[in-house]
Write a protein that holds these residues in place. Structure first.
Motif, PDB file in Angstrom:
ATOM      1  N   TYR A 136       0.850  -1.194   0.000  1.00  0.00           N
ATOM      2  CA  TYR A 136       0.000   0.000   0.000  1.00  0.00           C
ATOM      3  C   TYR A 136       0.882   1.238   0.000  1.00  0.00           C
ATOM      4  O   TYR A 136       1.804   1.350   0.807  1.00  0.00           O
ATOM      5  N   ASN A 137       0.569   2.154  -0.931  1.00  0.00           N
ATOM      6  CA  ASN A 137       1.308   3.399  -1.087  1.00  0.00           C
ATOM      7  C   ASN A 137       0.301   4.485  -1.440  1.00  0.00           C
ATOM      8  O   ASN A 137      -0.479   4.320  -2.371  1.00  0.00           O
ATOM      9  N   PRO A 138       0.264   5.609  -0.715  1.00  0.00           N
ATOM     10  CA  PRO A 138      -0.731   6.641  -0.988  1.00  0.00           C
ATOM     11  C   PRO A 138      -0.674   7.237  -2.387  1.00  0.00           C
ATOM     12  O   PRO A 138      -1.676   7.756  -2.879  1.00  0.00           O
ATOM     13  N   LYS A 139       0.494   7.184  -3.045  1.00  0.00           N
ATOM     14  CA  LYS A 139       0.592   7.704  -4.411  1.00  0.00           C
ATOM     15  C   LYS A 139      -0.139   6.811  -5.412  1.00  0.00           C
ATOM     16  O   LYS A 139      -0.438   7.240  -6.530  1.00  0.00           O
ATOM     17  N   HIS A 140      -0.399   5.574  -5.043  1.00  0.00           N
ATOM     18  CA  HIS A 140      -1.089   4.644  -5.930  1.00  0.00           C
ATOM     19  C   HIS A 140      -2.546   5.022  -6.127  1.00  0.00           C
ATOM     20  O   HIS A 140      -3.201   5.548  -5.223  1.00  0.00           O
ATOM     21  N   ARG A 141      -3.076   4.692  -7.282  1.00  0.00           N
ATOM     22  CA  ARG A 141      -4.518   4.618  -7.471  1.00  0.00           C
ATOM     23  C   ARG A 141      -4.999   3.339  -6.777  1.00  0.00           C
ATOM     24  O   ARG A 141      -4.207   2.457  -6.433  1.00  0.00           O
ATOM     25  N   ALA A 142      -6.324   3.233  -6.592  1.00  0.00           N
ATOM     26  CA  ALA A 142      -6.867   2.042  -5.928  1.00  0.00           C
ATOM     27  C   ALA A 142      -6.477   0.771  -6.675  1.00  0.00           C
ATOM     28  O   ALA A 142      -6.149  -0.249  -6.057  1.00  0.00           O
ATOM     29  N   SER A 143      -6.483   0.825  -8.006  1.00  0.00           N
ATOM     30  CA  SER A 143      -6.127  -0.363  -8.795  1.00  0.00           C
ATOM     31  C   SER A 143      -4.669  -0.739  -8.591  1.00  0.00           C
ATOM     32  O   SER A 143      -4.307  -1.928  -8.593  1.00  0.00           O
ATOM     33  N   HIS A 144      -3.800   0.262  -8.412  1.00  0.00           N
ATOM     34  CA  HIS A 144      -2.386  -0.026  -8.179  1.00  0.00           C
ATOM     35  C   HIS A 144      -2.196  -0.728  -6.837  1.00  0.00           C
ATOM     36  O   HIS A 144      -1.385  -1.666  -6.723  1.00  0.00           O
ATOM     37  N   ASN A 145      -2.910  -0.271  -5.808  1.00  0.00           N
ATOM     38  CA  ASN A 145      -2.791  -0.926  -4.503  1.00  0.00           C
ATOM     39  C   ASN A 145      -3.323  -2.354  -4.536  1.00  0.00           C
ATOM     40  O   ASN A 145      -2.758  -3.248  -3.896  1.00  0.00           O
ATOM     41  N   ARG A 146      -4.403  -2.569  -5.279  1.00  0.00           N
ATOM     42  CA  ARG A 146      -4.900  -3.951  -5.420  1.00  0.00           C
ATOM     43  C   ARG A 146      -3.849  -4.825  -6.090  1.00  0.00           C
ATOM     44  O   ARG A 146      -3.604  -5.956  -5.668  1.00  0.00           O
ATOM     45  N   ARG A 147      -3.240  -4.302  -7.143  1.00  0.00           N
ATOM     46  CA  ARG A 147      -2.223  -5.073  -7.844  1.00  0.00           C
ATOM     47  C   ARG A 147      -1.014  -5.318  -6.949  1.00  0.00           C
ATOM     48  O   ARG A 147      -0.428  -6.407  -6.974  1.00  0.00           O
ATOM     49  N   ALA A 148      -0.634  -4.322  -6.134  1.00  0.00           N
ATOM     50  CA  ALA A 148       0.501  -4.503  -5.226  1.00  0.00           C
ATOM     51  C   ALA A 148       0.246  -5.645  -4.250  1.00  0.00           C
ATOM     52  O   ALA A 148       1.136  -6.456  -3.971  1.00  0.00           O
ATOM     53  N   ARG A 149      -0.980  -5.725  -3.739  1.00  0.00           N
ATOM     54  CA  ARG A 149      -1.305  -6.829  -2.822  1.00  0.00           C
ATOM     55  C   ARG A 149      -1.255  -8.171  -3.551  1.00  0.00           C
ATOM     56  O   ARG A 149      -0.801  -9.176  -2.994  1.00  0.00           O
ATOM     57  N   GLU A 150      -1.709  -8.182  -4.807  1.00  0.00           N
ATOM     58  CA  GLU A 150      -1.625  -9.412  -5.598  1.00  0.00           C
ATOM     59  C   GLU A 150      -0.177  -9.837  -5.809  1.00  0.00           C
ATOM     60  O   GLU A 150       0.141 -11.028  -5.733  1.00  0.00           O
TER      61      GLU A 150
END
Length: 256
Positions: A136-150
């Motif tokens: 999780y990174n605040p600069k991410h969009r929601a889709s980026h954070n989902r992908r990061a968790r994946e």
């Protein structure tokens, strides 16, 4: 991803700025540890500043976010526990080889984000080189954070979260709690190396969304042509691989 809660030392695993106001904000937000990794700053200066602002209430751990590759296709790598300075703009493989030689702690910040990040292929290809991946990174969009968790799940790497604060108000928006005591930089290094259980927490609500948007907007300046010319082309910046401080040690893997 969890809402604010949890026990264990609270670590904001990546901030870009450090002064009295940052320390005061971190303490108000209940943080125990900040990992300080400013852009384009040499390791001795980072280490000295971290020591200066550390006290019994807030531990500051020095780190370097290394820029690997050329500006247009760079991959960021977050490194802790360095024994010697490493410049930016080495090849990705050259940077990882030097980090391995030093026995550093190596983290993958903001994976698969824009053109500045390692991806799942990099992490799988160099599976033994990384100790954790940011989820999780605040600069991410929601889709980026989902992908990061994946990506964390796909690679099997432990997760971490950070505010990635380039702006003071973002400090403490995200943190990671570890199921161990962290009183010294070495304690954090050991926790990251050994994969100590941890949980990632974030704030929520309108203020969190506003701070995320503000941090994302900050990317425009961060990637400006003026900054590229100043940092990459001058050869005089502190972490440029051709800087005299590195005595030519990295010439064979420098991209500029």
């Amino acid at each position: 991803m969890s809402e604010p809660s949890g026990s264990g030392p609270r670590v904001d695993c990546h901030v870009k700025l450090l002064d009295e106001r940052v320390v005061a904000r971190a303490q108000r937000r209940g943080l125990d540890v900040l990992v300080y990794a400013p852009h384009f700053t040499r390791w001795p200066e980072i280490r000295e500043r971290a020591e200066r602002f550390s006290d019994e209430d807030l531990l500051i751990v020095p780190a370097r976010e290394l820029f690997t590759g050329a500006w247009g296709d760079r991959k960021h790598v977050l490194a802790l526990d360095l024994e010697a300075p490493i410049p930016d703009y080495l090849t990705f493989e050259g940077t990882l080889a030097e980090l391995e030689r030093q026995g550093a702690v190596v983290l993958a910040p903001h994976p698969e984000f824009a053109t500045v990040s390692v991806d799942v292929i990099d992490l799988n290809r160099h599976s033994g080189a990384f100790h954790a991946v940011e989820a999780y990174n605040p600069k991410h969009r929601a889709s980026h954070n989902r992908r990061a968790r994946e990506i964390a799940m796909e690679t099997g790497l432990p997760a971490f979260g950070s505010s990635y604060a380039h702006l003071r108000r973002t400090v403490g928006e995200v943190w990671t709690t570890f199921e161990t005591t962290i009183d010294t930089p070495e304690d954090l290094h050991d926790a990251l190396r050994s994969g100590v259980p941890r949980r990632v927490f974030r704030r929520s609500g309108p203020r969190h969304r506003l701070r995320r948007a503000t941090e994302f907007a900050h990317l425009g300046w961060e990637n400006s042509v003026e900054k590229v010319d100043r940092i990459v082309l001058s050869g005089r910046e502190a972490t440029h691989p051709r800087h005299l401080a590195y005595e030519g040690r990295f010439d064979d893997v420098a991209v500029y």
